[in-house]
Design a protein around this motif. Sequence first.
Motif, PDB file in Angstrom:
ATOM      1  N   LYS A 140      -1.292  10.116  24.095  1.00 54.43           N
ATOM      2  CA  LYS A 140      -1.420  11.310  24.943  1.00 54.43           C
ATOM      3  C   LYS A 140      -0.051  11.825  25.367  1.00 54.43           C
ATOM      4  O   LYS A 140       0.202  13.028  25.349  1.00 54.43           O
ATOM      5  N   GLU A 143      -3.537   4.248  23.706  1.00 56.71           N
ATOM      6  CA  GLU A 143      -4.223   5.514  23.981  1.00 56.71           C
ATOM      7  C   GLU A 143      -3.363   6.430  24.840  1.00 56.71           C
ATOM      8  O   GLU A 143      -3.211   7.619  24.546  1.00 56.71           O
ATOM      9  N   GLN A 144      -2.797   5.882  25.904  1.00 56.31           N
ATOM     10  CA  GLN A 144      -2.000   6.690  26.825  1.00 56.31           C
ATOM     11  C   GLN A 144      -0.663   7.120  26.209  1.00 56.31           C
ATOM     12  O   GLN A 144      -0.175   8.218  26.480  1.00 56.31           O
ATOM     13  N   SER A 180       1.641  13.558  22.441  1.00 52.81           N
ATOM     14  CA  SER A 180       1.048  14.883  22.220  1.00 52.81           C
ATOM     15  C   SER A 180       1.543  15.882  23.256  1.00 52.81           C
ATOM     16  O   SER A 180       1.859  17.027  22.925  1.00 52.81           O
TER      17      SER A 180
END
Length: 190
Positions: A27, A23-24, A30
């Motif tokens: 991020k 998940e991180q 992105s």
Amino acid sequence: MYKFSSICVFCGSSFGTSPVYREQVKKLGSLLAENKVKLVYGGGNSGLMGELAHAVMSNGGEATGIIPRKIYEQVDHLELSELKIVDTMHERKALMYELADAFIALPGGIGTMEEMFEVMTWNQLGYHLKPLGLFNIDHYYDPLHQMLYHMYDQGFVKKQHLDQTVIQENAVELLQRLNQQEVTSIDKWE
């Protein structure tokens, strides 16, 4: 706007045990794409390495992979902005370091640690003055942080060298702190 246009990211070719790593990493990918910071990385498509490159590319960013021929022949590949195939791991690292304005180490294994420590060593010896950040996802780097300061306590590392490495749990804050980090030459032997 960041003062660096490219960041070399060291990371695992596995996903690790916690879903928060993925998940991180997404991020971070992105954020790099949104801020037009080019990713320089090991060129693989597996684990966190592949997740990061996919996040950068799928968000309109740029990614340059640098991969040794031996590994290139064994793994699948993403469509990247650029993929450079080299003969040795030494060539891979030298080119990654040359193309990067800054470095980030994500959670990873022995290879990630080896690359991260080499960047720290080169900084300590004055071969480059580029900032290094440890993305401390889910407190991954807490034990290493303790070990580094144990080295300092025992007289093997200068605190000034350790203080030049940014350790952060949040991707936005990590990039901001790297952008503000002043890396200076400190005489190791003084």
